[in-house]
Design a protein around this motif. Structure first.
Motif, PDB file in Angstrom:
ATOM      1  N   ASP A  19     -33.179  -7.862 -24.793  1.00  0.00           N
ATOM      2  CA  ASP A  19     -33.776  -8.927 -25.601  1.00  0.00           C
ATOM      3  C   ASP A  19     -35.251  -8.608 -25.799  1.00  0.00           C
ATOM      4  O   ASP A  19     -36.006  -8.500 -24.836  1.00  0.00           O
ATOM      5  N   THR A  38     -33.163 -19.691 -32.363  1.00  0.00           N
ATOM      6  CA  THR A  38     -32.145 -18.915 -33.064  1.00  0.00           C
ATOM      7  C   THR A  38     -31.876 -17.602 -32.362  1.00  0.00           C
ATOM      8  O   THR A  38     -30.731 -17.175 -32.213  1.00  0.00           O
ATOM      9  N   GLY A  39     -32.965 -16.922 -31.907  1.00  0.00           N
ATOM     10  CA  GLY A  39     -32.773 -15.659 -31.225  1.00  0.00           C
ATOM     11  C   GLY A  39     -31.980 -15.806 -29.951  1.00  0.00           C
ATOM     12  O   GLY A  39     -31.083 -15.003 -29.667  1.00  0.00           O
ATOM     13  N   SER A  42     -28.304 -16.419 -30.740  1.00  0.00           N
ATOM     14  CA  SER A  42     -27.625 -15.193 -31.137  1.00  0.00           C
ATOM     15  C   SER A  42     -27.311 -14.340 -29.919  1.00  0.00           C
ATOM     16  O   SER A  42     -26.221 -13.748 -29.819  1.00  0.00           O
ATOM     17  N   ALA A  45     -24.390 -15.753 -28.089  1.00  0.00           N
ATOM     18  CA  ALA A  45     -23.146 -15.475 -28.811  1.00  0.00           C
ATOM     19  C   ALA A  45     -22.680 -14.041 -28.586  1.00  0.00           C
ATOM     20  O   ALA A  45     -21.487 -13.786 -28.388  1.00  0.00           O
ATOM     21  N   VAL A  46     -23.631 -13.086 -28.586  1.00  0.00           N
ATOM     22  CA  VAL A  46     -23.274 -11.686 -28.346  1.00  0.00           C
ATOM     23  C   VAL A  46     -22.755 -11.510 -26.921  1.00  0.00           C
ATOM     24  O   VAL A  46     -21.752 -10.813 -26.691  1.00  0.00           O
TER      25      VAL A  46
END
Length: 262
Positions: A19, A38-39, A42, A45-46
Motif C-alpha cells: 500500500d 477509496t484507497g 480498494s 477488496a483486493v
C-alpha cells in the motif's frame, strides 16, 4: 489482481499487498462520515479477493513522503538525449540504490518483517517515479520474498500532461538493482477485442477522466491524449534466499587431513 494471484501462486500461498501511503500516519484513515477512504476500500477488496482464492494475504504500508524519490536509471538512459541539450542528459550519473532502511517506512535490511511471501503485488501510477523511490520499493519486496517468490508490479503509461510517461524502464532497473530476475512483461487489455480490433468501451469513470484530460489538452494547445487501451504487469523473481548467509560466511571447517592429531 485475481488473475495475477492465480497465475503466479498455488492455493495456500502467502501474498503481500503493498500500500503506497503518501506520508506516515497513525490510526485508521477515514472520511468525515467514518467510512474508509477509496484507497483503503480498494485494498480491502483486493485482500478479500486474494483470500477467496485460498491464499493468505497481508498488507505492507510503504511511506512515500519525506524522502528522496531518486531511482536507478535504466541501462539505456544515456543513449536517449533531449534534442535541446543532449549534453545535460549525458552528464548525469546513475543513482545507486540505498540498502538501508528509512525511518518511518516498512522496509529495512532485515528480512524478518513478517511471513515470507510467495507473491508481492504493488500497483504504481505512471508518474510514481516522481514521488516514490523505486529502489527502496524493490528492496522491500526483495526482502519479503521467499526464494522463488514473485514480485508483480502493475503500472501503465500516461500522456495526459502532453508528454508520454512510461515507468516500465525505471521499474525494471530498480528491480534488477535489488537482484531480482526480470521474468515477463504482460499486457493487460482494458478494451475487448472484436473482429481483430480493439473496441473502446471505457467505464463512466474512465470516460469522465478522459474527457477532462482532452479538455485540458485543448485549452493548452496540446495534442489530444489517447484513451488508455492497456496496462502493464511486470513480473520479477527472487532467485536467492534473503535469510540465508552469503557463501563463505558460515562456520569454518577443516579440510580433510588438515589440522591436529589423527
Amino acid at each position: 489482481m485475481e488473475s495475477i494471484t492465480a497465475a503466479f501462486t498455488d492455493p495456500g500461498a502467502h501474498v503481500v499487498l503493498v500500500d503506497l501511503d503518501p506520508a506516515p500516519t497513525t490510526g485508521t484513515r477515514s472520511d468525515a462520515d467514518g467510512s474508509a477512504t477509496t484507497g483503503e476500500a480498494s485494498l480491502v477488496a483486493v485482500r478479500e479477493a486474494v483470500r477467496a482464492l485460498g491464499r493468505t494475504a497481508d498488507t505492507v504500508t510503504f511511506h512515500i513522503g519525506g524522502g528522496s524519490a531518486a531511482s536507478s536509471r535504466p541501462f539505456w538512459a544515456d543513449l536517449v538525449t533531449e534534442a535541446t541539450d543532449p549534453s545535460a542528459v549525458l552528464a548525469g550519473t546513475p543513482s545507486a540504490p540505498v540498502r538501508t532502511g528509512v525511518p518511518g517506512s516498512a522496509e529495512g535490511p532485515e528480512p524478518e518483517r513478517g511471513a515470507r511471501a510467495d507473491l508481492v503485488i504493488v500497483s504504481l501510477p505512471a508518474h510514481a517515479a516522481e514521488s516514490v523511490s523505486l529502489d527502496r520499493l524493490a528492496l522491500q519486496a526483495a526482502n519479503r520474498l521467499r526464494q522463488g517468490g514473485i514480485l508483480a508490479v502493475y503500472t501503465h503509461s500516461d500522456w495526459t500532461r502532453g508528454r508520454l510517461v512510461d515507468p516500465t524502464g525505471a521499474i525494471v532497473a530498480a528491480a534488477q538493482h535489488a537482484d531480482l530476475l526480470y521474468l515477463q512483461h504482460i499486457v493487460t487489455l482494458h478494451a475487448p477485442v472484436e473482429k481483430g480490433r480493439l473496441r473502446a468501451a471505457p467505464s463512466a469513470a474512465v470516460a469522465a477522466e478522459y474527457n477532462r484530460a482532452r479538455h485540458h489538452a485543448a485549452v493548452r494547445g496540446l495534442p489530444s491524449p489517447h484513451l488508455r487501451a492497456h496496462g502493464d504487469v511486470l513480473a520479477f523473481a527472487q532467485p536467492a534466499d534473503p535469510g540465508a548467509l552469503p557463501s563463505g560466511t558460515g562456520p569454518a571447517t577443516a579440510a580433510p587431513g588438515a589440522g591436529g592429531g589423527q
